[in-house]
Structures are given as C-alpha cells and as structure tokens.
Design a protein around this motif. Sequence first.
Motif, PDB file in Angstrom:
ATOM      1  N   ALA A 159      43.729 -11.146  28.214  1.00 13.53           N
ATOM      2  CA  ALA A 159      43.439  -9.885  27.532  1.00 13.53           C
ATOM      3  C   ALA A 159      42.079  -9.954  26.854  1.00 13.53           C
ATOM      4  O   ALA A 159      41.590 -11.040  26.512  1.00 13.53           O
ATOM      5  N   THR A 160      41.487  -8.787  26.685  1.00 15.08           N
ATOM      6  CA  THR A 160      40.276  -8.646  25.882  1.00 15.08           C
ATOM      7  C   THR A 160      40.533  -7.526  24.890  1.00 15.08           C
ATOM      8  O   THR A 160      41.282  -6.593  25.172  1.00 15.08           O
ATOM      9  N   GLY A 161      39.923  -7.639  23.726  1.00 16.47           N
ATOM     10  CA  GLY A 161      40.167  -6.623  22.726  1.00 16.47           C
ATOM     11  C   GLY A 161      39.089  -6.553  21.671  1.00 16.47           C
ATOM     12  O   GLY A 161      38.182  -7.385  21.619  1.00 16.47           O
ATOM     13  N   THR A 162      39.209  -5.536  20.839  1.00 18.31           N
ATOM     14  CA  THR A 162      38.282  -5.307  19.739  1.00 18.31           C
ATOM     15  C   THR A 162      39.090  -4.978  18.494  1.00 18.31           C
ATOM     16  O   THR A 162      40.041  -4.193  18.562  1.00 18.31           O
ATOM     17  N   TYR A 163      38.708  -5.580  17.394  1.00 18.12           N
ATOM     18  CA  TYR A 163      39.307  -5.293  16.087  1.00 18.12           C
ATOM     19  C   TYR A 163      38.259  -4.679  15.185  1.00 18.12           C
ATOM     20  O   TYR A 163      37.094  -5.080  15.212  1.00 18.12           O
ATOM     21  N   SER A 164      38.676  -3.717  14.376  1.00 17.93           N
ATOM     22  CA  SER A 164      37.828  -3.121  13.358  1.00 17.93           C
ATOM     23  C   SER A 164      38.014  -3.904  12.062  1.00 17.93           C
ATOM     24  O   SER A 164      39.141  -4.190  11.660  1.00 17.93           O
ATOM     25  N   ILE A 165      36.905  -4.237  11.428  1.00 19.69           N
ATOM     26  CA  ILE A 165      36.915  -4.966  10.166  1.00 19.69           C
ATOM     27  C   ILE A 165      36.608  -3.955   9.060  1.00 19.69           C
ATOM     28  O   ILE A 165      35.554  -3.313   9.085  1.00 19.69           O
ATOM     29  N   PRO A 166      37.529  -3.806   8.113  1.00 18.58           N
ATOM     30  CA  PRO A 166      37.268  -2.830   7.039  1.00 18.58           C
ATOM     31  C   PRO A 166      36.092  -3.257   6.153  1.00 18.58           C
ATOM     32  O   PRO A 166      35.834  -4.458   6.015  1.00 18.58           O
ATOM     33  N   PRO A 167      35.397  -2.284   5.576  1.00 10.08           N
ATOM     34  CA  PRO A 167      34.297  -2.644   4.675  1.00 10.08           C
ATOM     35  C   PRO A 167      34.833  -3.404   3.464  1.00 10.08           C
ATOM     36  O   PRO A 167      35.973  -3.204   3.048  1.00 10.08           O
ATOM     37  N   LYS A 168      34.013  -4.300   2.945  1.00  9.92           N
ATOM     38  CA  LYS A 168      34.401  -5.058   1.757  1.00  9.92           C
ATOM     39  C   LYS A 168      34.550  -4.096   0.587  1.00  9.92           C
ATOM     40  O   LYS A 168      33.711  -3.245   0.359  1.00  9.92           O
ATOM     41  N   ARG A 169      35.660  -4.244  -0.115  1.00 13.44           N
ATOM     42  CA  ARG A 169      35.920  -3.405  -1.288  1.00 13.44           C
ATOM     43  C   ARG A 169      35.352  -4.061  -2.522  1.00 13.44           C
ATOM     44  O   ARG A 169      35.404  -5.273  -2.676  1.00 13.44           O
ATOM     45  N   THR A 170      34.815  -3.238  -3.388  1.00  8.71           N
ATOM     46  CA  THR A 170      34.318  -3.741  -4.668  1.00  8.71           C
ATOM     47  C   THR A 170      35.321  -3.364  -5.749  1.00  8.71           C
ATOM     48  O   THR A 170      35.959  -2.318  -5.691  1.00  8.71           O
ATOM     49  N   ALA A 171      35.435  -4.211  -6.731  1.00 11.71           N
ATOM     50  CA  ALA A 171      36.432  -3.997  -7.803  1.00 11.71           C
ATOM     51  C   ALA A 171      36.006  -2.925  -8.777  1.00 11.71           C
ATOM     52  O   ALA A 171      34.950  -2.522  -8.932  1.00 11.71           O
TER      53      ALA A 171
END
Length: 150
Positions: A138-150
């Motif tokens: 299989a091949t795939g792509t994952y989305s990485i969420p933007p880093k959240r700031t506190a």
Amino acid sequence: MPAQANLTPVLTAKEVNDLMASAFPQLNRGGHFYEAIEVFPGGCTVRLNADERHLRPGGTVSGPALFTLADIGGYACVLSHAGPDALSVTVNLDINFMRKAEAGPIDGRCRILKLGKTLMVFDIDIMAGPDGETVAHATGTYSIPPKRTA
C-alpha cells in the motif's frame, strides 16, 4: 523510491501503542490485534495478530483487515516521526492485494517516503506466512495538523 533520509523518531513503539490505545480504545477491544512492534529512523513495523474475527469465507484474512493494518502503519509512522498528535488523519490510501494470508501474525514494514510540515507520504509491505511473502502493498498520505500554541 528510497525512504526519506535523516529522520529521527520522537516516539517508541510502546509510546505509539499507548497513544493508539488512548485515542482509539475500540481498535483492540477484546485483544491485542493491531500493534506497533518496532520504530526505526524513517519507518516502523506494525503487526496484525489475525484470528478468526479477521477471516473471510475460505479461511483467508479479509481485505478490510489488511487495509486497516496498512492504515495503522501510516498512523504509527506519522505519530512516531511527526509527533504525538492523535488528530493526524489519512488523506489517501491505495492498496494492492497480491496473495492470500492465513490467520496468525501479519507484519507491515512501513517506510516514510516524504515527511513535510503538513503531509507524510509512506508505503508499506504487508508480509505473512512462514516465508514472509508479500501479501499486499500500500501507499498512502497522512495529513499532519498544525502545531497548536497554548
């Protein structure tokens, strides 16, 4: 295509498993079926401990069970290399089934092909049986969420 060079994991296999158990307790309800067994620079190895609940008629492991293993391989890679954000999501996953797999341990060796700020592209060879033959790829792509700031 070779794996992306110079990638250092930020989580161990145990930490990935703990995070998946916390974020998705339904995944392994009733056993330890899907798990990360190794994290290494640029990839990971995941396992499906397939039993009768993963079989289709004819006694072979079902396509959805193998597809899930491929998806978990990508998830384990993104968690272990981009950071422990359970909100990473699958954008795309394509799978080719090559031969049947029987119940028992089925391993997926996952490689990160490209890790960027917002996307990770990977592939995974899924192997089973005494000779470790490839049963799916299989091949795939994952989305990485933007880093959240506190």
